[in-house]
Design a protein around this motif. Structure first.
Motif, mmCIF file in Angstrom:
data_model
loop_
_atom_site.group_PDB
_atom_site.id
_atom_site.type_symbol
_atom_site.label_atom_id
_atom_site.label_comp_id
_atom_site.label_asym_id
_atom_site.label_seq_id
_atom_site.Cartn_x
_atom_site.Cartn_y
_atom_site.Cartn_z
ATOM 1 N N ASP A 1 -12.409 -5.641 -65.971
ATOM 2 C CA ASP A 1 -12.421 -6.943 -66.647
ATOM 3 C C ASP A 1 -13.145 -7.984 -65.801
ATOM 4 O OD1 ASP A 1 -11.142 -6.196 -68.967
ATOM 5 O OD2 ASP A 1 -9.231 -7.146 -68.476
ATOM 6 N N ARG B 1 -16.879 -7.437 -66.101
ATOM 7 C CA ARG B 1 -17.378 -7.943 -67.391
ATOM 8 C C ARG B 1 -17.489 -9.470 -67.369
ATOM 9 N NH1 ARG B 1 -14.635 -3.428 -69.229
ATOM 10 N NH2 ARG B 1 -12.602 -4.457 -69.381
ATOM 11 N N THR C 1 -20.977 -11.437 -67.756
ATOM 12 C CA THR C 1 -21.141 -12.327 -68.911
ATOM 13 C C THR C 1 -21.621 -13.710 -68.479
ATOM 14 O OG1 THR C 1 -19.467 -11.162 -70.199
ATOM 15 C CG2 THR C 1 -19.928 -13.436 -70.835
#
Length: 175
Positions: free
Chosen positions: A97, A100, A104
């Motif tokens: 997580d 990511r 992003t």
């Protein structure tokens, strides 16, 4: 004690701690806030990361509560190197997580930031996400540079280092 040693202590540790050690002054080391040297008027900044600027990310591994700070290194107002903390990630589930979230925000096409991560040393162990991969290996697979010691420094040393950075104008935080 040599003057060089004393100067090195003042450079590394908060003034109150060194004064207690060198001069014998009383300093309360057991109560109060952890980062007592943070003063919003002095340590606050509005600095944000510039496009493609090298990011320095400190990371702590906790399942369901991962956290990371994002900093950039620039000169402060007196021409000395300073770590400007410009962003943070908190409350993320796990290392995938975190990866990511970083990708992003900081790997947008045409604005990819070089990244160095300073992870918690505990991330060397096999990860619960994948028995064959450690948290460190998950981060390295992204092409990010990792810098860490084999063991984490003592908590009191980490806290003293941050307080010294605040006192000496070497750490600023975009709050």
């Amino acid at each position: 004690m040599s003057q060089e040693y004393i100067d090195a202590l003042y450079e590394t540790y908060p003034e109150a701690l060194v004064n207690a050690y060198i001069e014998g002054y009383w300093t309360n080391l057991t109560t109060g806030t952890v980062h007592y040297a943070f003063d919003r008027a002095i340590c606050d900044t509005t600095v944000v990361a510039r496009p493609k600027e090298h990011l320095h990310i400190g990371m702590d591994f906790n399942v369901y509560a991962m956290a990371a700070t994002v900093g950039v290194i620039r000169e402060n107002n007196v021409g000395k190197k300073c770590l400007f903390e410009v962003d943070e990630f908190v409350g993320l589930r796990d290392t995938p997580d975190m990866v990511r979230a970083i990708k992003t925000k900081y790997r947008k096409k045409g604005n990819e930031h070089p990244i160095t991560i300073y992870p918690d040393s505990s991330g060397q162990a096999a990860s619960s996400k994948n028995a064959d991969l450690s948290d460190h290996k998950i981060l390295q697979a992204e092409g990010w540079i990792l810098k860490f010691d084999p063991t984490n420094p003592a908590i009191k040393n980490r806290i003293a280092s941050v307080n010294a950075g605040f006192e000496k104008g070497k750490v600023k935080v975009n709050v």
